[in-house]
Write a protein that holds these residues in place. Sequence first.
Motif, PDB file in Angstrom:
ATOM      1  N   TYR A  85      -9.570  -4.424  -7.191  1.00  0.00           N
ATOM      2  CA  TYR A  85      -9.560  -5.936  -6.782  1.00  0.00           C
ATOM      3  C   TYR A  85      -9.177  -5.934  -5.319  1.00  0.00           C
ATOM      4  O   TYR A  85      -8.433  -5.409  -4.777  1.00  0.00           O
ATOM      5  CB  TYR A  85      -8.570  -6.587  -7.699  1.00  0.00           C
ATOM      6  CG  TYR A  85      -8.601  -6.225  -9.142  1.00  0.00           C
ATOM      7  CD1 TYR A  85      -9.333  -7.250  -9.587  1.00  0.00           C
ATOM      8  CD2 TYR A  85      -8.056  -5.410  -9.662  1.00  0.00           C
ATOM      9  CE1 TYR A  85      -9.618  -7.323 -11.179  1.00  0.00           C
ATOM     10  CE2 TYR A  85      -8.054  -5.578 -11.367  1.00  0.00           C
ATOM     11  CZ  TYR A  85      -9.026  -6.230 -12.066  1.00  0.00           C
ATOM     12  OH  TYR A  85      -8.918  -6.460 -13.189  1.00  0.00           O
ATOM     13  N   SER A  86      -9.942  -6.955  -4.564  1.00  0.00           N
ATOM     14  CA  SER A  86      -9.533  -7.316  -3.250  1.00  0.00           C
ATOM     15  C   SER A  86      -8.040  -8.013  -3.447  1.00  0.00           C
ATOM     16  O   SER A  86      -7.775  -8.421  -4.387  1.00  0.00           O
ATOM     17  CB  SER A  86     -10.655  -8.401  -2.680  1.00  0.00           C
ATOM     18  OG  SER A  86     -10.469  -9.564  -3.558  1.00  0.00           O
ATOM     19  N   PHE A  87      -7.652  -8.280  -1.964  1.00  0.00           N
ATOM     20  CA  PHE A  87      -6.335  -8.896  -2.176  1.00  0.00           C
ATOM     21  C   PHE A  87      -6.393 -10.395  -2.686  1.00  0.00           C
ATOM     22  O   PHE A  87      -5.500 -10.579  -3.588  1.00  0.00           O
ATOM     23  CB  PHE A  87      -6.115  -9.117  -0.599  1.00  0.00           C
ATOM     24  CG  PHE A  87      -4.408  -9.518  -0.382  1.00  0.00           C
ATOM     25  CD1 PHE A  87      -3.768  -8.633   0.062  1.00  0.00           C
ATOM     26  CD2 PHE A  87      -4.236 -10.945  -0.300  1.00  0.00           C
ATOM     27  CE1 PHE A  87      -2.294  -8.976   0.192  1.00  0.00           C
ATOM     28  CE2 PHE A  87      -2.944 -11.121  -0.216  1.00  0.00           C
ATOM     29  CZ  PHE A  87      -1.785 -10.162   0.122  1.00  0.00           C
ATOM     30  N   CYS A 100      -1.316  -9.980 -10.847  1.00  0.00           N
ATOM     31  CA  CYS A 100      -0.649 -10.598  -9.967  1.00  0.00           C
ATOM     32  C   CYS A 100       0.918 -10.490 -10.387  1.00  0.00           C
ATOM     33  O   CYS A 100       1.748 -10.101  -9.319  1.00  0.00           O
ATOM     34  CB  CYS A 100      -0.726 -11.928  -9.543  1.00  0.00           C
ATOM     35  SG  CYS A 100       0.067 -12.495  -8.063  1.00  0.00           S
ATOM     36  N   ARG A 138      -5.673  -2.078  -5.944  1.00  0.00           N
ATOM     37  CA  ARG A 138      -6.791  -2.395  -4.838  1.00  0.00           C
ATOM     38  C   ARG A 138      -7.999  -1.738  -4.977  1.00  0.00           C
ATOM     39  O   ARG A 138      -8.840  -2.329  -4.387  1.00  0.00           O
ATOM     40  CB  ARG A 138      -5.959  -2.094  -3.580  1.00  0.00           C
ATOM     41  CG  ARG A 138      -4.852  -3.224  -3.028  1.00  0.00           C
ATOM     42  CD  ARG A 138      -5.468  -4.651  -3.105  1.00  0.00           C
ATOM     43  NE  ARG A 138      -6.937  -4.790  -2.157  1.00  0.00           N
ATOM     44  CZ  ARG A 138      -6.594  -4.785  -0.788  1.00  0.00           C
ATOM     45  NH1 ARG A 138      -5.396  -4.971  -0.298  1.00  0.00           N
ATOM     46  NH2 ARG A 138      -7.839  -4.976  -0.058  1.00  0.00           N
ATOM     47  N   GLU A 139      -8.068  -0.537  -5.829  1.00  0.00           N
ATOM     48  CA  GLU A 139      -9.489   0.079  -5.801  1.00  0.00           C
ATOM     49  C   GLU A 139     -10.124  -0.838  -6.688  1.00  0.00           C
ATOM     50  O   GLU A 139     -11.699  -0.729  -6.389  1.00  0.00           O
ATOM     51  CB  GLU A 139      -9.390   1.343  -6.214  1.00  0.00           C
ATOM     52  CG  GLU A 139      -8.787   2.358  -5.427  1.00  0.00           C
ATOM     53  CD  GLU A 139      -8.606   3.923  -5.871  1.00  0.00           C
ATOM     54  OE1 GLU A 139      -8.870   3.748  -7.391  1.00  0.00           O
ATOM     55  OE2 GLU A 139      -8.137   4.789  -5.244  1.00  0.00           O
ATOM     56  N   ILE A 183      -6.834 -10.138  -6.793  1.00  0.00           N
ATOM     57  CA  ILE A 183      -5.370  -9.882  -7.260  1.00  0.00           C
ATOM     58  C   ILE A 183      -4.697 -11.325  -7.891  1.00  0.00           C
ATOM     59  O   ILE A 183      -4.078 -11.516  -8.891  1.00  0.00           O
ATOM     60  CB  ILE A 183      -4.332  -9.140  -6.619  1.00  0.00           C
ATOM     61  CG1 ILE A 183      -5.112  -7.460  -6.465  1.00  0.00           C
ATOM     62  CG2 ILE A 183      -3.326  -9.100  -7.168  1.00  0.00           C
ATOM     63  CD1 ILE A 183      -4.401  -6.708  -5.596  1.00  0.00           C
ATOM     64  N   ARG A 239       0.909  -1.546  -0.033  1.00  0.00           N
ATOM     65  CA  ARG A 239       0.018   0.045   0.218  1.00  0.00           C
ATOM     66  C   ARG A 239       0.981   1.234   0.060  1.00  0.00           C
ATOM     67  O   ARG A 239       0.391   2.227  -0.185  1.00  0.00           O
ATOM     68  CB  ARG A 239      -0.968   0.085   1.224  1.00  0.00           C
ATOM     69  CG  ARG A 239      -2.187  -1.034   1.076  1.00  0.00           C
ATOM     70  CD  ARG A 239      -2.854  -1.081   2.520  1.00  0.00           C
ATOM     71  NE  ARG A 239      -2.164  -1.699   3.383  1.00  0.00           N
ATOM     72  CZ  ARG A 239      -2.505  -1.644   4.755  1.00  0.00           C
ATOM     73  NH1 ARG A 239      -3.619  -1.052   5.205  1.00  0.00           N
ATOM     74  NH2 ARG A 239      -1.660  -2.188   5.448  1.00  0.00           N
ATOM     75  N   GLU A 298      -9.126  -5.690   6.149  1.00  0.00           N
ATOM     76  CA  GLU A 298      -8.220  -4.664   6.361  1.00  0.00           C
ATOM     77  C   GLU A 298      -7.670  -4.117   7.553  1.00  0.00           C
ATOM     78  O   GLU A 298      -8.539  -4.293   8.342  1.00  0.00           O
ATOM     79  CB  GLU A 298      -8.785  -3.516   5.364  1.00  0.00           C
ATOM     80  CG  GLU A 298      -7.723  -2.469   4.998  1.00  0.00           C
ATOM     81  CD  GLU A 298      -6.968  -2.887   3.459  1.00  0.00           C
ATOM     82  OE1 GLU A 298      -5.807  -2.253   3.527  1.00  0.00           O
ATOM     83  OE2 GLU A 298      -7.505  -3.716   2.900  1.00  0.00           O
ATOM     84  N   TYR A 318      -0.059   0.348  -6.652  1.00  0.00           N
ATOM     85  CA  TYR A 318      -0.937  -0.754  -5.916  1.00  0.00           C
ATOM     86  C   TYR A 318      -2.089  -0.277  -5.363  1.00  0.00           C
ATOM     87  O   TYR A 318      -3.027  -0.889  -5.395  1.00  0.00           O
ATOM     88  CB  TYR A 318       0.228  -1.451  -4.694  1.00  0.00           C
ATOM     89  CG  TYR A 318      -0.403  -2.515  -4.049  1.00  0.00           C
ATOM     90  CD1 TYR A 318      -0.669  -3.529  -4.389  1.00  0.00           C
ATOM     91  CD2 TYR A 318      -1.097  -2.176  -2.673  1.00  0.00           C
ATOM     92  CE1 TYR A 318      -1.329  -4.723  -3.595  1.00  0.00           C
ATOM     93  CE2 TYR A 318      -1.719  -3.200  -1.975  1.00  0.00           C
ATOM     94  CZ  TYR A 318      -1.783  -4.335  -2.572  1.00  0.00           C
ATOM     95  OH  TYR A 318      -2.492  -5.167  -1.694  1.00  0.00           O
ATOM     96  N   ARG A 319      -2.073   0.784  -4.772  1.00  0.00           N
ATOM     97  CA  ARG A 319      -3.447   1.347  -4.375  1.00  0.00           C
ATOM     98  C   ARG A 319      -4.299   1.581  -5.229  1.00  0.00           C
ATOM     99  O   ARG A 319      -5.544   1.110  -5.203  1.00  0.00           O
ATOM    100  CB  ARG A 319      -3.182   2.582  -3.705  1.00  0.00           C
ATOM    101  CG  ARG A 319      -2.232   2.722  -2.381  1.00  0.00           C
ATOM    102  CD  ARG A 319      -2.286   3.859  -1.439  1.00  0.00           C
ATOM    103  NE  ARG A 319      -2.065   5.115  -2.137  1.00  0.00           N
ATOM    104  CZ  ARG A 319      -0.608   5.577  -2.255  1.00  0.00           C
ATOM    105  NH1 ARG A 319       0.030   4.826  -1.508  1.00  0.00           N
ATOM    106  NH2 ARG A 319      -0.334   6.569  -2.641  1.00  0.00           N
TER     107      ARG A 319
END
Length: 343
Positions: free
Chosen positions: A43-45, A55, A40-41, A48, A31, A92, A36-37
């Motif tokens: 896709y969830s962890f 990935c 993440r907007e 990815i 993050r 999170e 990366y941020r």
Amino acid sequence: MSPLFNDIFLRACRNESVPHTPVWFMRQAGRYQAEYRAIREKYSFFEISHHPEICAQVTKMPVDNLGVDAAILFADIMTPLKARGLDVSIVENVGPVIKHPIRTGSDLAQLHQLEPNRDLPFVLETIETLHQQLTVPLIGFAGAPFTLASYLIEGGPSKNYHLTKAFMYTHSEDWQALMNDLAEMTITYLSAQIRAGAQAVQIFDSWVGSLSCEDYSRYIAPTMQHIFQALRETDAVTLYFSAGAGHLLPEWVKLPVDVLSVDWRTAPEGLTNAKVPQAIQGNIDPALLLAPWPLLQERVERLLDQMNGRSGYIFNLGHGVFPEVKQETLLRLTEFVHHYTSK
């Protein structure tokens, strides 16, 4: 493999001569990166890791942006358990949360056995893609049985691991069955990563430092001996990490592992080749990444000077990069270590 392949990290892992100290950072994809941020907007962890192209992109970003000497696969230690049917979510600012914590040895047996080609094709495809794209080694990884067991029993992160230790002390047969199950899963998972192209594998035993040497020797060491001995049959180098576990070094040096990771609570004076024959990885406190540069440089110089007399050293943090760190600091630090240790 590209003729421009940078194998300095692998050479250091094997205690071989290197032109400069290799650098990589735990949680070097995360993050603190604007790129990366943005991902993440969308896709969830876990999402990815289910998209190999994304990935692979996330895994590669620190190599491209920081110039580090190794990449580490972007995944989570709970990935193989989730693939076996465990109801787990990544919350999170909390970490893995298990909906139904285990209470008996038979609870985990209800999950199906891991078959990576069937259960985790997206992980293997990501590794295969990275093997073709990277010019530095790729580190695959897995969680160690004790650390995985702590999440399974506690239901999530813990400050004291009382439930885990109570299970270990009072249900010895169930505990051993749990260790055996998780050990075989770890071997299967990491062996598949290696076949797909990972040149190194790190086992994260993040919370095993909560145990005494006596308990580690009795309840954990035989399992880790088995895992690392099995991985010796591959061509990959092996690394072992925990936080706050310097007191376990007398047990760790007995393991057939190539690299031991230490954190800032372990003094460099005790890490000579005579005392620790394996290569060493570590051990700057990640909090120092928020310190003024002159202080960070002073601490890093001192560490590098102290490690100058031993073979087999990889510069890293004692734990992972956290969101408040600036990418510019990591870039400057990587360049400084490379320059300061160049021969």
